[in-house]
Design a protein around this motif. Structure first.
Motif, PDB file in Angstrom:
ATOM      1  N   UNK A   1      43.719 -25.566  20.175  1.00  0.00           N
ATOM      2  CA  UNK A   1      43.388 -26.113  18.862  1.00  0.00           C
ATOM      3  C   UNK A   1      42.118 -26.073  18.382  1.00  0.00           C
ATOM      4  N   UNK A   2      41.771 -25.829  17.458  1.00  0.00           N
ATOM      5  CA  UNK A   2      40.274 -25.751  16.945  1.00  0.00           C
ATOM      6  C   UNK A   2      39.785 -26.410  15.846  1.00  0.00           C
ATOM      7  N   UNK A   3      39.239 -27.613  16.051  1.00  0.00           N
ATOM      8  CA  UNK A   3      38.953 -28.710  14.784  1.00  0.00           C
ATOM      9  C   UNK A   3      38.322 -27.852  13.927  1.00  0.00           C
ATOM     10  N   UNK A   4      38.487 -28.241  12.792  1.00  0.00           N
ATOM     11  CA  UNK A   4      37.756 -27.805  11.796  1.00  0.00           C
ATOM     12  C   UNK A   4      36.277 -28.041  11.779  1.00  0.00           C
ATOM     13  N   UNK A   5      35.113 -27.389  11.324  1.00  0.00           N
ATOM     14  CA  UNK A   5      33.940 -27.599  11.491  1.00  0.00           C
ATOM     15  C   UNK A   5      33.031 -27.834  10.119  1.00  0.00           C
ATOM     16  N   UNK A   6      34.064 -28.535   9.206  1.00  0.00           N
ATOM     17  CA  UNK A   6      33.339 -28.871   7.885  1.00  0.00           C
ATOM     18  C   UNK A   6      32.298 -29.744   7.855  1.00  0.00           C
TER      19      UNK A   6
ATOM     20  N   UNK B   1      29.048 -28.174   6.956  1.00  0.00           N
ATOM     21  CA  UNK B   1      28.511 -27.704   5.720  1.00  0.00           C
ATOM     22  C   UNK B   1      27.344 -28.523   4.908  1.00  0.00           C
TER      23      UNK B   1
ATOM     24  N   UNK C   1      27.675 -23.183   4.929  1.00  0.00           N
ATOM     25  CA  UNK C   1      28.952 -22.283   5.555  1.00  0.00           C
ATOM     26  C   UNK C   1      28.223 -21.269   6.128  1.00  0.00           C
TER      27      UNK C   1
ATOM     28  N   UNK D   1      28.411 -22.955   9.424  1.00  0.00           N
ATOM     29  CA  UNK D   1      29.886 -22.966  10.029  1.00  0.00           C
ATOM     30  C   UNK D   1      30.206 -21.606  10.772  1.00  0.00           C
ATOM     31  N   UNK D   2      29.976 -20.609   9.713  1.00  0.00           N
ATOM     32  CA  UNK D   2      30.280 -19.482  10.339  1.00  0.00           C
ATOM     33  C   UNK D   2      29.593 -18.941  11.562  1.00  0.00           C
TER      34      UNK D   2
ATOM     35  N   UNK E   1      30.895 -21.239  14.413  1.00  0.00           N
ATOM     36  CA  UNK E   1      32.215 -20.700  14.968  1.00  0.00           C
ATOM     37  C   UNK E   1      31.931 -19.208  15.600  1.00  0.00           C
ATOM     38  N   UNK E   2      31.283 -18.331  14.921  1.00  0.00           N
ATOM     39  CA  UNK E   2      31.279 -16.965  15.244  1.00  0.00           C
ATOM     40  C   UNK E   2      30.620 -17.057  16.835  1.00  0.00           C
TER      41      UNK E   2
ATOM     42  N   UNK F   1      33.602 -19.365  19.131  1.00  0.00           N
ATOM     43  CA  UNK F   1      34.885 -18.761  19.194  1.00  0.00           C
ATOM     44  C   UNK F   1      35.209 -17.154  19.575  1.00  0.00           C
TER      45      UNK F   1
ATOM     46  N   UNK G   1      37.469 -16.065  13.581  1.00  0.00           N
ATOM     47  CA  UNK G   1      36.632 -17.292  14.330  1.00  0.00           C
ATOM     48  C   UNK G   1      36.807 -18.470  13.201  1.00  0.00           C
ATOM     49  N   UNK G   2      37.391 -18.307  12.394  1.00  0.00           N
ATOM     50  CA  UNK G   2      38.058 -19.477  11.417  1.00  0.00           C
ATOM     51  C   UNK G   2      39.382 -20.006  11.795  1.00  0.00           C
ATOM     52  N   UNK G   3      39.440 -21.285  11.619  1.00  0.00           N
ATOM     53  CA  UNK G   3      40.851 -21.810  11.891  1.00  0.00           C
ATOM     54  C   UNK G   3      41.555 -21.637  10.473  1.00  0.00           C
TER      55      UNK G   3
ATOM     56  N   UNK H   1      42.468 -23.794   8.152  1.00  0.00           N
ATOM     57  CA  UNK H   1      41.744 -24.634   6.979  1.00  0.00           C
ATOM     58  C   UNK H   1      40.458 -23.808   6.482  1.00  0.00           C
ATOM     59  N   UNK H   2      39.755 -23.524   7.607  1.00  0.00           N
ATOM     60  CA  UNK H   2      38.348 -22.784   7.315  1.00  0.00           C
ATOM     61  C   UNK H   2      38.606 -21.395   6.670  1.00  0.00           C
TER      62      UNK H   2
ATOM     63  N   UNK I   1      33.711 -22.156  -0.136  1.00  0.00           N
ATOM     64  CA  UNK I   1      32.580 -22.722   0.516  1.00  0.00           C
ATOM     65  C   UNK I   1      31.426 -21.619   0.346  1.00  0.00           C
TER      66      UNK I   1
ATOM     67  N   UNK J   1      44.965 -26.047  12.409  1.00  0.00           N
ATOM     68  CA  UNK J   1      43.903 -26.059  13.511  1.00  0.00           C
ATOM     69  C   UNK J   1      43.612 -24.523  14.273  1.00  0.00           C
ATOM     70  N   UNK J   2      44.554 -23.847  13.990  1.00  0.00           N
ATOM     71  CA  UNK J   2      44.925 -22.594  14.989  1.00  0.00           C
ATOM     72  C   UNK J   2      44.117 -21.599  14.171  1.00  0.00           C
TER      73      UNK J   2
END
Lengths: 937, 229
Positions: A455-460, A463, A470, A473-474, A477-478, A481, B99-101, B103-104, B111, B136-137
């Motif tokens: 599972x990937x926790x949100x990275x808000x 922000x 954003x 964040x991108x 994650x880019x 991930x 690359x975003x879950x 939520x994102x 955003x 979160x997936x």
């Protein structure tokens, strides 16, 4: 079509479809082969060339055997490894009435077998080589000395050996330290061949001991001064032919020069001869060093080290490049191999697909790379040629015979290139092939090969408060991930940074080792800005002063500087040497006598208890102040001209080359001492000054104004010595001179004075002529030496160091090309795979500015990570390299090229930004719809 | 109240012998809160029309007005901002950011507009879409139906003026497809979300208020099935 063929066919089709990727892999392999060729063929080419250059100095022979008696002859003749053997028979001295030099009244005649002329590099400048035992050639120095001898002259020779007899009953012993000769009253001793001719005197008599042999010779030519000619010798070299049927009789001895088919044989044969005969041997280290077979293990070691170092770096760079290419195309491959797998292809067949691609590319890249490599060597040699020419000039002492550079290609080297290339390519393909073989058909086709379901926790939290978060964040994650795309770039940057940094560090280290080895025990004035040095001993002060006055008044003289040398008359107590110095000294003497504790203790006590030679120079007060300001000095002491002050140079370099223990041998060992002195700024430094007028030496005390480092001293001196080095001011010099004064002598024993002066361009000829004439008249009481002559030594080191530097920079440039190709492929691959993703972002309303910002942050993250990894890896490798070199050579500071490493960091950032700019230029220009529709491959 | 109007839209691809006319003089308008289906055979120009309405493609000629703004008169970056504020796009192949879950991905257009995350709305949408335990997936860890739900969530999160759906069920099984259509209809009814749905599935199209029949790049029929309440 069998099942393997269909796999190969599909692989070929995909290679054609992905022309860009195929081209990058091919180029990478070709570059690797090219670099390998440069190392193996280039090394041979340069070394063979340097061998030729080195042979200008003393000939191309590999080994000389001295004092061969009749019973030893068969051993020498039966050396199977020898390629050529030439015997030399010394005939002896004979009177030479045609000589115009009263100090050289003899000819020293030798008979050479024809092959020996070639091996010893005997070159005729007038006439021809002798063809029989009745013909002779003489060194052309006799002509420059003014002799009227000419080709066709016939001379009678009656051969003798030389000895001296002590005739002064009041003199206990006459000693000639440079020749290892001492003679007591009434004693007769043989003298060496280079022993000078002395005018008749009251201390000793020179004898001729006739051998009973004679001959009549016709002069057929004049030769370049041979390497063994000593200008101070009593005889001019003359050479005739040793006939094939010459017989070595009982009481005589011959010498032999030889070359080996394979220079690896040199050291074993040397050992064998020394064990089986009473002969002594000498190896031509200058020539042998370039084939890593010299008796000097350090120079030979450097040659091997450079080769291994370069090959390892090439393999590392190529491994990463080829591995990266296979990894980047992993997803595409898994798709088509998955399809094949679903119709029955086995894991082995899938693996073969990868190996097949690697083999096909290698087959094409191998000849291409070899040809490219040869081209690069040719171009590289053009760059090196000016430095090689400088070496030729140095070896030929001012003359210049151009030696054309030819490629030295042999099958063994090409096989080595091929073997290393195959090994590297197959090893690079191994991991992707194994991974490919293990993936099942369904997951291959789905493209879901990672199999991870985390599972990937949100990275808000990234922000922040502003909307620009954003992009952050991108970007985060880019990069985190999409590891398969990001790792390639990070790996490329890390490898680029690491390899270039390690290459530059390695090159600097080799230069440092070469400097250390070649510049043992010397100091040089930095003569930048000056053209000539007037050198005078301290016994002729009046003449020196009047000459200085003459020089200073001349209108052509631009600038002057005086440096006084007290090195021969001032000593330092051993108790003032630091513990670090004493430990280093102990380390060096233990290299000679590792187990003799009593002897080690005796030598250490001797060092500590007795006075030690200190190199001590006096600078003009202005220069002294400048030195003090540059160094770590107390200016209140240094700037007070009335206070006798000294600046101590912290560093000394002890090695087995500059500290020798009679009767013992040791492998080369070096130890750099960072602080040689046991004193502090403001301390009084007691010195022992020799006084020629009394038995008792006198003491003077100077105030330590400060300490100097290498960089502080560089504008004035380059010092590489085992002796402590110091600079004093005029006030201190006056004190030393006063202490050395005696009734008879008015100055410090054996001191020298150096007066440096510069001349306006193209002027000063009359001054130089006048000084030169005067130099002749006063018979060498002073000398005028040109910048070029003093820097001759510097020129040799400079040429060697420049060659190493150019090789290192060329290599760094080429390895950088491989790394940058790797980076380009990774950035382009990532950009290609993200085309759809970028189009999605654009369709979601991402502006061009936001896109640029996201890419910028991604670049910072990837470049930063890559450089951090590079820093960590480089540190480890540099440390290992440091340990290896210091373990091998001894303790020394190996400089880290921080400036160049800074350049690498900047280059990596710029290159990454440029590549991103080019690779992502589609984003915003092309249709979003097209990119979204496009199923990227 | 008219929300969307397009006037004489023409889209031509290629030139000379290879010239293809995807849309030819298409004009129509959509009222606020209306649910319109565009139906037609493959190659009739449906997707081209949707892309032009969505501002991701430009017409060769003609204009598109959304809430009175001539979309294609805007500069590139102005159009990008307009898209993220006014248009929600749902594609057949979801087009989620890998690359975003969940939520994102849902919050992405919001955003990108520099607005603060509305956590309450995000949670409510995720819960409504039945994705709470998948929030979160990454998209690659979701089924097709789940991905399409994320795609719908993303389109709805920033309250767009119009929701454009390109064959949203084309890649899904029947049951999942029905669920997705249910979600879209619900958003149209409960939130008065203007919805334009492109499909070649007549049964699906019949659920709209109005159907536009597209053939060879032209609207050949404009059939009103039911009037808005």
């Amino acid at each position: 079509m069998n099942n393997k063929k269909i796999i190969f066919h599909v692989t070929r089709q995909y290679m054609k479809r992905n022309k860009g990727r195929t081209a990058v892999t091919f180029t990478g392999i070709a570059l690797m082969v090219m670099l390998m060729t440069c190392v193996f063929v280039g090394k041979d080419t340069v070394l063979r060339y340097l061998e030729k250059v080195a042979s200008l100095h003393a000939g191309s022979w590999h080994m000389t055997v001295y004092d061969i008696h009749a019973e030893d002859l068969s051993v020498i003749k039966e050396i199977d490894e020898a390629d050529k053997i030439g015997f030399i028979c010394r005939q002896g001295f004979t009177d030479y009435p045609a000589s115009a030099n009263k100090d050289r009244p003899y000819l020293e005649v030798k008979a050479y077998a024809p092959v020996a002329f070639d091996l010893l590099g005997i070159h005729v400048t007038k006439g021809r080589l002798p063809e029989n035992e009745k013909e002779i050639i003489i060194s052309e120095t006799t002509l420059t000395d003014g002799s009227s001898v000419k080709i066709g002259d016939v001379m009678q020779a009656k051969f003798f050996d030389r000895s001296i007899t002590g005739i002064n009953p009041e003199l206990s012993e006459s000693v000639f330290p440079y020749f290892g000769v001492s003679v007591k009253y009434g004693e007769t001793v043989d003298v060496p061949l280079n022993f000078p001719y002395y005018p008749e005197n009251d201390d000793f008599r020179q004898n001729k001991e006739y051998r009973g042999t004679s001959g009549t010779y016709t002069v057929v030519g004049f030769m370049e001064p041979p390497a063994f000619e000593s200008e101070g010798s009593a005889g001019y070299p003359a050479i005739t032919i040793l006939p094939d049927n010459a017989v070595l009789t009982g009481g005589e001895t011959w010498n032999a020069v030889m070359t080996f088919r394979n220079t690896d044989a040199t050291i074993p044969v040397k050992g064998r001869i020394e064990a089986a005969t009473s002969c002594s041997t000498e190896t031509n280290d200058m020539v042998l060093s370039f084939s890593a077979n010299g008796s000097d293990s350090v120079i030979s070691g450097i040659t091997v080290f450079i080769e291994v170092f370069f090959v390892v770096l090439i393999i590392a760079a190529s491994l990463i490049l080829i591995y990266n290419v296979f990894q980047m195309s992993f997803r595409e491959r898994t798709k088509y191999l998955g399809m094949l797998s679903s119709v029955g292809a086995t894991g082995r067949q899938k693996r073969f697909s990868v190996y097949y691609e690697a083999a096909v590319l290698l087959a094409a890249a191998l000849p291409t790379g070899i040809l490219l490599g040869m081209g690069v060597i040719k171009v590289g040699l053009l760059l090196l040629k000016p430095h090689l020419n400088k070496l030729i000039e140095i070896f030929q002492a001012g003359r210049f015979d151009d030696i054309p550079v030819t490629l030295s290609v042999n099958v063994n080297n090409l096989l080595l290139v091929a073997a290393f290339s195959i090994f590297t390519v197959m090893l690079s393909a191994l991991i992707p092939a194994v991974k490919m073989g293990k993936i099942g058909p369904v997951e291959s086709i789905r493209g879901n090969v990672s199999g991870r379901h985390r599972r990937y926790r949100s990275q808000f939290r990234l922000l922040g408060k502003r909307g620009s978060g954003i992009c952050r964040l991108l970007a985060v994650n880019g990069t985190h991930r999409l590891p398969h795309l990001t790792r390639g770039i990070v790996r490329s940057i890390a490898v680029f940074g690491m390899l270039t940094a390690v290459t530059l560090y390695g090159a600097q280290s080799v230069i440092r080792v070469v400097n250390t080895k070649l510049r043992t025990n010397h100091y040089l004035f930095n003569l930048t800005g000056y053209d000539y040095v007037l050198i005078s001993d301290a016994y002729h002060d009046d003449l020196y002063q009047s000459t200085v006055e003459r020089i200073t008044k001349d209108s052509a003289v631009t600038q002057t500087k005086e440096i006084l040398d007290y090195s021969f008359g001032v000593d330092l107590s051993g108790s003032l040497l630091s513990d670090e110095y004493m430990q280093a000294y102990e380390e060096i003497i233990r290299a000679y006598v590792p187990s003799d504790e009593a002897y080690v203790k005796e030598l250490l006590d001797e060092k500590r208890d007795y006075s030690n030679w200190i190199l001590m120079f006096c600078m003009e007060d202005e220069d002294f102040k400048k030195l003090a300001a540059a160094g770590d000095a107390d200016t209140s002491i240094a700037n007070d001209p009335s206070r006798p002050a000294v600046l101590l140079y912290r560093k000394v370099e002890l090695s087995t080359d500059n500290i020798m223990i009679s009767g013992y041998e040791a492998d080369y060992h070096f130890h750099e001492v960072q602080n040689a002195f046991r004193c502090a700024v403001g301390d009084e430094l007691p010195l022992i000054v020799e006084n020629s007028g009394s038995e008792e030496n006198k003491s003077v005390s100077l105030t330590v104004a400060g300490f100097l480092d290498e960089a502080d001293l560089a504008p004035y001196f380059s010092v590489h010595s085992e002796k402590p080095f110091a600079v004093v001011n005029r006030s201190a010099a006056a004190l030393i001179e006063q202490a050395a004064e005696s009734d008879e002598e008015q100055t410090v024993n054996n001191g020298y004075k150096y007066f440096l002066f510069g001349l306006m361009d193209g002027e000063g000829a009359s001054l130089l002529k006048e000084l030169s004439r005067k130099e002749e008249q006063v018979n060498g009481v002073y000398h005028i030496v040109s910048y070029d002559a003093i820097n001759g030594e510097k020129g040799f080191y400079g040429a060697i160091v420049s060659i190493i530097r150019i090789l290192a920079y060329c290599f760094t440039a080429m390895i950088s090309i491989v790394c940058l190709l790797n980076l380009w492929h990774s950035v382009k691959g990532r950009a290609g795979e993200r085309r759809r993703e970028i189009a999605m972002l654009r369709s979601m309303g991402m502006t061009s500015r936001q896109l640029r910002r996201m890419l910028k942050i991604e670049n910072i993250l990837m470049t930063g990570t890559g450089l951090l990894i590079a820093a960590a890896l480089s540190s480890v490798f540099m440390l290992l390299l440091n340990r290896a070199i210091t373990g091998w050579i001894g303790r020394m500071t190996l400089p880290v090229p921080y400036g160049l490493i800074g350049g690498i960091v900047v280059a990596a950032c710029i290159v990454m930004a440029l590549m991103t700019l080019v690779c992502y230029r589609y984003s915003g220009k092309e249709s979003i719809v097209e990119d979204i529709r496009n199923e990227t491959v | 109240m008219e929300l969307l109007r397009c006037e004489h839209l023409t889209k031509i691809y290629g030139a000379g012998e290879n010239q293809v006319t995807a849309l030819s003089d298409v004009s129509f308008s959509v009222e606020k809160g209306e649910f319109v289906s565009v139906i037609g055979p493959s190659g009739s120009g449906k997707s081209t029309l949707l892309h032009i309405l969505g501002g991701v493609d430009k017409p060769t000629s003609g204009k598109v007005f959304i809430d009175g703004t001539d979309m294609h008169a805007l500069k590139e970056d102005q159009l990008a901002v307009f898209r993220r504020r006014q248009i929600g796009l749902v594609y057949q192949f979801y087009n989620l950011m890998p690359v975003l879950n969940v939520e994102e991905n849902i919050a992405l257009p919001h955003l990108l507009d520099g607005r603060e995350l509305d956590r309450e709305r995000l949670d409510s949408i995720i819960e409504h879409l039945g994705l709470t335990d998948r929030r979160y997936n990454l998209p690659s860890q979701l089924s097709g139906g789940q991905q399409q739900r994320v795609s719908i969530g993303r389109a709805l999160y920033s309250h767009p003026a119009v929701l454009l759906c390109d064959e949203p069920t084309g890649n899904l099984d029947r049951k999942t497809g029905e669920e997705i259509v249910g979600l879209l209809k619900e958003s149209n009814r409960s939130q008065k979300q203007t919805l334009i749905l492109i499909t070649h599935d007549e049964a699906l199209a019949m659920q709209a208020d109005r159907i536009l029949y597209l053939e060879d790049g032209k609207i050949v029929k404009n059939e009103v099935l039911r009037h808005q309440v």
